[in-house]
Design an enzyme around this catalytic site. Structure first.
Site, PDB file in Angstrom:
ATOM      1  N   ASP A  67       3.914 -12.190  10.123  1.00 29.65           N
ATOM      2  CA  ASP A  67       2.987 -11.241  10.744  1.00 29.65           C
ATOM      3  C   ASP A  67       3.095  -9.852  10.125  1.00 29.65           C
ATOM      4  O   ASP A  67       4.040  -9.547   9.399  1.00 29.65           O
ATOM      5  CB  ASP A  67       3.220 -11.182  12.263  1.00 29.65           C
ATOM      6  CG  ASP A  67       4.703 -11.248  12.645  1.00 29.65           C
ATOM      7  OD1 ASP A  67       5.538 -10.921  11.795  1.00 29.65           O
ATOM      8  OD2 ASP A  67       5.009 -11.626  13.779  1.00 29.65           O
ATOM      9  N   GLU A 143       1.223 -14.025  21.589  1.00 30.08           N
ATOM     10  CA  GLU A 143       1.679 -13.580  22.899  1.00 30.08           C
ATOM     11  C   GLU A 143       1.292 -14.592  23.977  1.00 30.08           C
ATOM     12  O   GLU A 143       0.331 -15.353  23.799  1.00 30.08           O
ATOM     13  CB  GLU A 143       1.037 -12.221  23.229  1.00 30.08           C
ATOM     14  CG  GLU A 143       1.365 -11.094  22.252  1.00 30.08           C
ATOM     15  CD  GLU A 143       2.741 -10.472  22.479  1.00 30.08           C
ATOM     16  OE1 GLU A 143       3.692 -11.197  22.834  1.00 30.08           O
ATOM     17  OE2 GLU A 143       2.854  -9.250  22.274  1.00 30.08           O
TER      18      GLU A 143
HETATM   19  C1  F6R Z   1       8.542 -10.789  13.798  1.00 26.35           C
HETATM   20  C2  F6R Z   1       8.111 -11.816  14.751  1.00 26.35           C
HETATM   21  C3  F6R Z   1       8.473 -11.684  16.205  1.00 26.35           C
HETATM   22  C4  F6R Z   1       9.981 -11.522  16.409  1.00 26.35           C
HETATM   23  C5  F6R Z   1      10.321 -11.411  17.887  1.00 26.35           C
HETATM   24  C6  F6R Z   1      11.789 -11.154  18.110  1.00 26.35           C
HETATM   25  O1  F6R Z   1       8.107 -11.105  12.492  1.00 26.35           O
HETATM   26  O2  F6R Z   1       7.450 -12.734  14.371  1.00 26.35           O
HETATM   27  O3  F6R Z   1       8.007 -12.818  16.892  1.00 26.35           O
HETATM   28  O4  F6R Z   1      10.648 -12.626  15.849  1.00 26.35           O
HETATM   29  O5  F6R Z   1       9.589 -10.383  18.458  1.00 26.35           O
HETATM   30  O6  F6R Z   1      12.110  -9.899  17.634  1.00 26.35           O
HETATM   31  P1  F6R Z   1      13.634  -9.409  17.580  1.00 26.35           P
HETATM   32  O7  F6R Z   1      14.327 -10.239  16.580  1.00 26.35           O
HETATM   33  O8  F6R Z   1      13.537  -7.958  17.142  1.00 26.35           O
HETATM   34  O9  F6R Z   1      14.184  -9.561  18.963  1.00 26.35           O
END
Ligand code: F6R
Length: 245
Positions: A67, A143
């Site tokens: 993303d 989401e």
């Molecule tokens: C980022 C992504 C998101 C994150 C998720 C967890 O490329 O695809 O889905 O993997 O928001 O984020 P962290 O690792 O910061 O808790």
């Protein structure tokens, strides 16, 4: 789903790095799907170290990131592309032309998503997709919703998702874009193998719902139950909600 519970964040990063290294040893031209965020930071540190000591070769590998924020150019310091440069790309021998990203400054988001899907298909599909998970159960920027778009698509970010990305913007939540481009759940499910990585107590509820809950678009990661080759690699804290572990 195959769940692997390891002691802590360090052990999780080591184990996932070992999987990436083994994948590339077995198949040097593997296509990797990559996440950003806090979770993979140690994983990328391991991969940089492995490359520096000659234990992994990225020269024939291809990558597709999950993303990117809409409105941010690749050289914007808060872009996911810049994150990847800092944590991995600038330090290893990936060929620049085999690094793929959704273009956050496209003038035509829908067409950009179609281009991305085609590029993934042309590369032969994703061999190993690594995922983080949001506290709300999101994967990529899919989401929770009453329905999900299957293919790559423009996505609106939830307030909680924008808050958890504020660090990239000097702590200013209002600076975090409201929209992003993301692989869809279908894009992710078409990957040959998936590793979902989660660490810390803040992910415990999402991991329980993903692994032991109903398959529902309200918990996008639960759709991974439909995939035959998903490994969930978590630390003790993120596994705390699992029943009968
Ligand atoms: C980022 C992504 C998101 C994150 C998720 C967890 O490329 O695809 O889905 O993997 O928001 O984020 P962290 O690792 O910061 O808790």
């Amino acid at each position: 789903m195959n769940v692997r519970i390891l002691k802590d964040e360090k052990a999780v990063a080591r184990a996932v790095a070992a999987r990436v290294i083994a994948t590339l040893a077995d198949r040097p031209a593997a296509v990797l799907g990559l996440p950003t965020g806090r979770t993979p930071i140690q994983l990328y540190a391991h991969l940089r170290a492995a490359y520096a000591s000659g234990r992994v070769d990225f020269s024939k590998a291809t990558t597709f990131n999950l993303d990117e924020f809409l409105g941010l150019a690749p050289d914007h310091p808060a872009s996911y592309r810049a994150f990847m440069e800092t944590h991995l790309f600038a330090h290893v021998n990936l060929s620049r032309r085999r690094i793929h990203f959704l273009n956050g400054v496209t003038s035509d988001p829908a067409a950009e998503c179609v281009r991305y899907e085609k590029a993934i298909a042309r590369a032969g599909g994703i061999d190993l997709q690594i995922l983080g998970i949001g506290g709300n159960g999101h994967i990529g920027f899919n989401e929770p919703a009453s329905g999900l778009l299957s293919d790559s698509h423009p996505a609106r970010l939830e307030p909680g998702t924008r808050r958890s990305n504020a660090d990239l913007f000097g702590g200013r939540v209002e600076a975090v874009p409201r929209e992003a481009l993301s692989m869809g759940v279908g894009t992710i499910l078409r990957s040959k193998a998936v590793i979902l990585v989660a660490t810390g107590a803040g992910k415990a509820d999402a991991i329980k719902a993903t692994v032991q809950g109903l398959v529902t678009t309200r918990v996008p990661a639960s759709l991974l139950q439909l995939h035959g080759a998903v490994e969930v690699v978590v630390d003790e804290a993120a596994a705390a909600g699992l029943v009968g572990r």
